[in-house]
Design a protein around this motif. Sequence first.
Motif, mmCIF file in Angstrom:
data_model
loop_
_atom_site.group_PDB
_atom_site.id
_atom_site.type_symbol
_atom_site.label_atom_id
_atom_site.label_comp_id
_atom_site.label_asym_id
_atom_site.label_seq_id
_atom_site.Cartn_x
_atom_site.Cartn_y
_atom_site.Cartn_z
ATOM 1 N N ARG A 17 55.619 -6.199 83.762
ATOM 2 C CA ARG A 17 54.968 -7.053 84.769
ATOM 3 C C ARG A 17 55.770 -8.335 84.988
ATOM 4 N N SER A 61 54.152 -3.165 78.678
ATOM 5 C CA SER A 61 53.597 -3.327 80.027
ATOM 6 C C SER A 61 53.672 -4.786 80.469
ATOM 7 N N ARG A 62 53.502 -5.724 79.531
ATOM 8 C CA ARG A 62 53.629 -7.148 79.871
ATOM 9 C C ARG A 62 55.062 -7.466 80.262
#
Length: 63
Positions: free
Chosen positions: A42, A38-39
Amino acid sequence: MNNAPTHFRAAAPGESQDDLQALSQAFSLPKLSYVDISRQERLAQMMTRWPLLAELALTTGSH
């Protein structure tokens, strides 16, 4: 009376990795290779949204 939790708290950014390290130490597990997907997503969205940030990351070797 129902004492069940009604909402869940999301993990802080570094908290998930800390949890994995704690479990690894507690159960003598081998070193785990943890990738925060998810990082990464992003960061990719940020680079698309702000081209100057992407250019700066390329010049500094951050990306």
